[in-house]
Design a protein around this motif. Structure first.
Motif, PDB file in Angstrom:
ATOM      1  N   MET A   1       0.855  -1.175   0.000  1.00  0.00           N
ATOM      2  CA  MET A   1       0.000   0.000   0.000  1.00  0.00           C
ATOM      3  C   MET A   1       0.897   1.232   0.000  1.00  0.00           C
ATOM      4  O   MET A   1       1.767   1.382   0.827  1.00  0.00           O
ATOM      5  CB  MET A   1      -0.876  -0.027   1.248  1.00  0.00           C
ATOM      6  N   GLY A   2       0.659   2.119  -0.942  1.00  0.00           N
ATOM      7  CA  GLY A   2       1.471   3.317  -1.028  1.00  0.00           C
ATOM      8  C   GLY A   2       0.765   4.535  -0.466  1.00  0.00           C
ATOM      9  O   GLY A   2      -0.376   4.469  -0.017  1.00  0.00           O
ATOM     10  N   ILE A   3       1.466   5.643  -0.538  1.00  0.00           N
ATOM     11  CA  ILE A   3       0.905   6.876   0.001  1.00  0.00           C
ATOM     12  C   ILE A   3      -0.353   7.294  -0.748  1.00  0.00           C
ATOM     13  O   ILE A   3      -1.251   7.905  -0.186  1.00  0.00           O
ATOM     14  CB  ILE A   3       1.963   7.997   0.007  1.00  0.00           C
ATOM     15  N   GLY A   4      -0.444   6.928  -2.038  1.00  0.00           N
ATOM     16  CA  GLY A   4      -1.627   7.267  -2.816  1.00  0.00           C
ATOM     17  C   GLY A   4      -2.886   6.646  -2.250  1.00  0.00           C
ATOM     18  O   GLY A   4      -3.938   7.282  -2.187  1.00  0.00           O
ATOM     19  N   ASN A   5      -2.782   5.378  -1.835  1.00  0.00           N
ATOM     20  CA  ASN A   5      -3.943   4.705  -1.248  1.00  0.00           C
ATOM     21  C   ASN A   5      -4.389   5.421   0.020  1.00  0.00           C
ATOM     22  O   ASN A   5      -5.582   5.584   0.267  1.00  0.00           O
ATOM     23  CB  ASN A   5      -3.616   3.243  -0.916  1.00  0.00           C
ATOM     24  N   ASN A   6      -3.426   5.814   0.816  1.00  0.00           N
ATOM     25  CA  ASN A   6      -3.721   6.527   2.047  1.00  0.00           C
ATOM     26  C   ASN A   6      -4.354   7.884   1.746  1.00  0.00           C
ATOM     27  O   ASN A   6      -5.331   8.274   2.364  1.00  0.00           O
ATOM     28  CB  ASN A   6      -2.425   6.705   2.850  1.00  0.00           C
ATOM     29  N   MET A   7      -3.793   8.569   0.760  1.00  0.00           N
ATOM     30  CA  MET A   7      -4.319   9.864   0.374  1.00  0.00           C
ATOM     31  C   MET A   7      -5.755   9.718  -0.118  1.00  0.00           C
ATOM     32  O   MET A   7      -6.631  10.514   0.245  1.00  0.00           O
ATOM     33  CB  MET A   7      -3.448  10.478  -0.722  1.00  0.00           C
ATOM     34  N   LYS A   8      -6.024   8.691  -0.905  1.00  0.00           N
ATOM     35  CA  LYS A   8      -7.378   8.466  -1.414  1.00  0.00           C
ATOM     36  C   LYS A   8      -8.354   8.232  -0.258  1.00  0.00           C
ATOM     37  O   LYS A   8      -9.442   8.809  -0.238  1.00  0.00           O
ATOM     38  CB  LYS A   8      -7.389   7.260  -2.352  1.00  0.00           C
ATOM     39  N   ILE A  25      -5.587  21.789  -5.712  1.00  0.00           N
ATOM     40  CA  ILE A  25      -4.123  21.754  -5.656  1.00  0.00           C
ATOM     41  C   ILE A  25      -3.466  22.076  -6.999  1.00  0.00           C
ATOM     42  O   ILE A  25      -2.246  22.115  -7.107  1.00  0.00           O
ATOM     43  CB  ILE A  25      -3.612  20.394  -5.124  1.00  0.00           C
ATOM     44  N   GLY A  26      -4.281  22.311  -8.027  1.00  0.00           N
ATOM     45  CA  GLY A  26      -3.756  22.787  -9.308  1.00  0.00           C
ATOM     46  C   GLY A  26      -3.161  21.723 -10.210  1.00  0.00           C
ATOM     47  O   GLY A  26      -2.213  22.007 -10.950  1.00  0.00           O
ATOM     48  N   ILE A  27      -3.690  20.515 -10.163  1.00  0.00           N
ATOM     49  CA  ILE A  27      -3.262  19.477 -11.107  1.00  0.00           C
ATOM     50  C   ILE A  27      -4.497  18.907 -11.788  1.00  0.00           C
ATOM     51  O   ILE A  27      -5.619  19.133 -11.348  1.00  0.00           O
ATOM     52  CB  ILE A  27      -2.448  18.340 -10.429  1.00  0.00           C
ATOM     53  N   ASP A  28      -4.285  18.170 -12.887  1.00  0.00           N
ATOM     54  CA  ASP A  28      -5.450  17.596 -13.556  1.00  0.00           C
ATOM     55  C   ASP A  28      -5.871  16.302 -12.862  1.00  0.00           C
ATOM     56  O   ASP A  28      -5.103  15.696 -12.116  1.00  0.00           O
ATOM     57  CB  ASP A  28      -5.174  17.371 -15.051  1.00  0.00           C
ATOM     58  N   VAL A  29      -7.103  15.912 -13.102  1.00  0.00           N
ATOM     59  CA  VAL A  29      -7.687  14.746 -12.439  1.00  0.00           C
ATOM     60  C   VAL A  29      -6.904  13.482 -12.770  1.00  0.00           C
ATOM     61  O   VAL A  29      -6.716  12.619 -11.907  1.00  0.00           O
ATOM     62  CB  VAL A  29      -9.186  14.584 -12.821  1.00  0.00           C
ATOM     63  N   THR A  30      -6.423  13.362 -14.002  1.00  0.00           N
ATOM     64  CA  THR A  30      -5.650  12.175 -14.395  1.00  0.00           C
ATOM     65  C   THR A  30      -4.389  12.053 -13.562  1.00  0.00           C
ATOM     66  O   THR A  30      -4.040  10.958 -13.100  1.00  0.00           O
ATOM     67  CB  THR A  30      -5.306  12.235 -15.897  1.00  0.00           C
ATOM     68  N   SER A  31      -3.702  13.150 -13.325  1.00  0.00           N
ATOM     69  CA  SER A  31      -2.496  13.120 -12.491  1.00  0.00           C
ATOM     70  C   SER A  31      -2.832  12.715 -11.063  1.00  0.00           C
ATOM     71  O   SER A  31      -2.127  11.906 -10.456  1.00  0.00           O
ATOM     72  CB  SER A  31      -1.804  14.492 -12.484  1.00  0.00           C
ATOM     73  N   LEU A  32      -3.914  13.250 -10.536  1.00  0.00           N
ATOM     74  CA  LEU A  32      -4.325  12.891  -9.179  1.00  0.00           C
ATOM     75  C   LEU A  32      -4.660  11.406  -9.108  1.00  0.00           C
ATOM     76  O   LEU A  32      -4.270  10.715  -8.168  1.00  0.00           O
ATOM     77  CB  LEU A  32      -5.522  13.733  -8.725  1.00  0.00           C
ATOM     78  N   ARG A  33      -5.371  10.911 -10.098  1.00  0.00           N
ATOM     79  CA  ARG A  33      -5.723   9.494 -10.136  1.00  0.00           C
ATOM     80  C   ARG A  33      -4.451   8.642 -10.161  1.00  0.00           C
ATOM     81  O   ARG A  33      -4.352   7.636  -9.470  1.00  0.00           O
ATOM     82  CB  ARG A  33      -6.593   9.193 -11.355  1.00  0.00           C
ATOM     83  N   ASN A  34      -3.470   9.059 -10.938  1.00  0.00           N
ATOM     84  CA  ASN A  34      -2.199   8.333 -11.013  1.00  0.00           C
ATOM     85  C   ASN A  34      -1.477   8.328  -9.670  1.00  0.00           C
ATOM     86  O   ASN A  34      -0.870   7.331  -9.286  1.00  0.00           O
ATOM     87  CB  ASN A  34      -1.295   8.911 -12.097  1.00  0.00           C
ATOM     88  N   VAL A  35      -1.547   9.438  -8.941  1.00  0.00           N
ATOM     89  CA  VAL A  35      -0.940   9.503  -7.611  1.00  0.00           C
ATOM     90  C   VAL A  35      -1.664   8.543  -6.678  1.00  0.00           C
ATOM     91  O   VAL A  35      -1.036   7.768  -5.948  1.00  0.00           O
ATOM     92  CB  VAL A  35      -0.972  10.948  -7.049  1.00  0.00           C
ATOM     93  N   GLU A  36      -2.994   8.566  -6.702  1.00  0.00           N
ATOM     94  CA  GLU A  36      -3.771   7.699  -5.820  1.00  0.00           C
ATOM     95  C   GLU A  36      -3.572   6.217  -6.135  1.00  0.00           C
ATOM     96  O   GLU A  36      -3.703   5.375  -5.259  1.00  0.00           O
ATOM     97  CB  GLU A  36      -5.258   8.066  -5.879  1.00  0.00           C
ATOM     98  N   GLU A  37      -3.256   5.914  -7.384  1.00  0.00           N
ATOM     99  CA  GLU A  37      -3.014   4.521  -7.783  1.00  0.00           C
ATOM    100  C   GLU A  37      -1.531   4.156  -7.685  1.00  0.00           C
ATOM    101  O   GLU A  37      -1.124   3.090  -8.122  1.00  0.00           O
ATOM    102  CB  GLU A  37      -3.541   4.296  -9.202  1.00  0.00           C
ATOM    103  N   ASN A  38      -0.739   5.062  -7.106  1.00  0.00           N
ATOM    104  CA  ASN A  38       0.702   4.866  -6.920  1.00  0.00           C
ATOM    105  C   ASN A  38       1.447   4.673  -8.232  1.00  0.00           C
ATOM    106  O   ASN A  38       2.458   3.980  -8.297  1.00  0.00           O
ATOM    107  CB  ASN A  38       0.970   3.699  -5.959  1.00  0.00           C
ATOM    108  N   ASN A  39       0.952   5.306  -9.305  1.00  0.00           N
ATOM    109  CA  ASN A  39       1.614   5.258 -10.607  1.00  0.00           C
ATOM    110  C   ASN A  39       2.413   6.526 -10.878  1.00  0.00           C
ATOM    111  O   ASN A  39       3.048   6.638 -11.911  1.00  0.00           O
ATOM    112  CB  ASN A  39       0.580   5.069 -11.727  1.00  0.00           C
TER     113      ASN A  39
END
Length: 86
Positions: A1-8, A25-39
């Motif tokens: 489990m990465g930080i993205g899962n925790n953030m989500k 936070i000034g980023i696009d939704v795709t980037s946020l989704r990638n962070v949440e999926e630890n990609n």
């Protein structure tokens, strides 16, 4: 489990959608989704923006992630020990 899962999980607990957080936070939704999926990795500046948007400290965001990983490790050890005893 990465930080993205925790953030989500923290984002969902706050009732904030991905789109709302991304806009805040000034980023696009795709980037946020990638962070949440630890990609996609997150730099310290973005972590600060996320923690501000979720009204939590950056320390809490990071430590909850570490705590979750430690708990998962402890659970694995306990299961292995239980299996070895039987």
């Amino acid at each position: 489990m990465g930080i993205g899962n925790n953030m989500k999980a923290l984002r969902e607990q706050s009732g904030i959608t991905q789109r709302m957080l991304a806009n805040q936070i000034g980023i696009d939704v795709t980037s946020l989704r990638n962070v949440e999926e630890n990609n996609q990795s997150v730099n310290v500046e973005l972590l600060g923006e996320i923690s501000n948007a979720l009204s939590i400290s950056m320390d809490e965001l990071l430590h909850t992630h570490v705590k979750d990983e430690l708990l998962q490790g402890l659970q694995r050890v306990m299961l292995e020990y239980s299996s070895a005893k039987t």
